[in-house]
Design a protein around this motif. Structure first.
Motif: not given
Length: 350
Positions: A199-201, A210-213, A254-255, A262-272
């Protein structure tokens, strides 16, 4: 004149009020049992103390829930042979320190008691289907007992993932759907639990980055429980919503998706990735878990009737449940179909 009359009547009625003090009885000190056993795994038991509804909550409340080890004598699990004699018996011990470090958040739970011989035994045969297991606890000069039967497991026909129709604003939200064919020859009592093992948030500790864990769920959460009285012998389609922290499960999974920071970077979330535990249980256990589901469904409803959970523990509170489970690992990718079961490790059954 009317104003003075109103003031006079108000003072009159106020002067006639008596202060009422209710002398509420103190809650009886009882042991709360949360115990499970399933084929191929050791039994495990969590013990806590009960608390009165009107008892004060302070800094000592959490520690007071733990059972004092000096009051606990033994925890025994056993089964009987065909002649009613004790066939095999084990005494549960507190789980070792190193296992605490393997389970996220384990340090926030009461001690778990289990059969430590399982750790070094690759062929664990104590727990099997279609057998009754007895629990006997000697605590605080009391004997608390319970029994549970492990039925025979039944499989789901299949599971699949599709975009949910319950939310239109988030296209990445999806449901786990399934088809189940209920065996007609016997009564089945079904219990379903699940948890996200992936479950990446967004980083909860540093939202500037700008990172997911990965924040997996712990422990398994209750989805539903009930008997097959209305569906006996039928094949039907259902779905398994994501359990909420409070209340009836209504969530979606979540898929993979992207979100701009906010800084314009794209944050990628992996699927559950979801672990589904589909179980058969005996009727006394089902009554407890069904009551828990109903209680969750009326949580916060001021018009709901108070509900007492039905316990199968003699001399205490709680439940001792024999599971006959099948496990499915479901990645939340639309169009994915799952038919194969998996064997989880001991960490995942919690």
């Amino acid at each position: 004149m009317k104003y003075y009359l109103f003031v006079f009547l108000s003072l009159f009625f106020l002067s006639c009020q008596d202060e009422i003090t209710l002398d509420l009885p103190k809650a009886e000190n009882r042991l709360v049992v949360e115990g499970y056993i399933e084929p191929g795994f050791p039994p495990y038991v969590i013990l806590t103390n009960n608390q009165g509804y009107f008892d004060p909550i302070n800094t000592d409340t959490y520690n007071d829930l733990f059972v004092n080890l000096s009051d606990l004598d033994t925890i025994e699990v056993f089964y009987l042979d065909d002649n009613g004699n004790k066939e095999d018996s084990i005494f549960l011990k507190q789980i070792p320190e190193y296992l605490q470090q393997l389970i996220p958040g384990f340090d926030s739970l009461p001690p778990i008691y289990t059969d430590l011989d399982y750790i070094n035994n690759s062929n664990y045969t104590f727990s099997k289907e279609e057998r009754t297991y007895y629990l006997k606890i000697k605590w605080n000069n009391q004997i608390i007992t319970s029994e549970t039967y492990i039925p025979k497991a039944t499989l789901l026909d299949c599971l699949w993932v599709e975009q949910t129709e319950r939310t239109s604003d988030k296209e990445y939200k999806s449901d786990i759907r399934a088809v189940y064919s209920d065996p007609p020859e016997k009564q089945n009592n079904i219990l379903i639990k699940s948890k996200r093992i992936q479950n990446y948030e967004r980083n909860r500790k540093d939202t500037i980055l700008c990172e997911t864990i990965n924040y997996p769920d712990f422990p398994l959460k209750l989805v539903d429980a009930g008997s097959d009285i209305l569906i006996n012998g039928e094949s039907f389609e259902t779905y398994f919503p994501q359990p909420n922290d409070n209340g009836f499960p209504t969530g979606a999974y979540n898929t993979a998706y992207e979100k701009e920071c906010d800084n314009g970077d794209i944050l990628q979330f992996q699927e559950d990735v979801v672990l589904v535990k589909f179980c058969q249980i005996d009727e006394p256990s089902m009554k407890f878990w069904r009551g828990l589901v109903r209680q969750a469904g009326t949580n916060g409803n001021p018009f709901a009737e108070p509900l007492n959970l039905v316990s199968n523990v003699n001399g205490g509170l709680g439940v001792w449940t024999g599971y006959a489970p099948v496990y499915y690992k479901v990645p939340i990718i639309n169009g994915t179909t799952i038919t194969d079961t998996i064997r989880p490790n001991i960490i995942d059954i919690f």
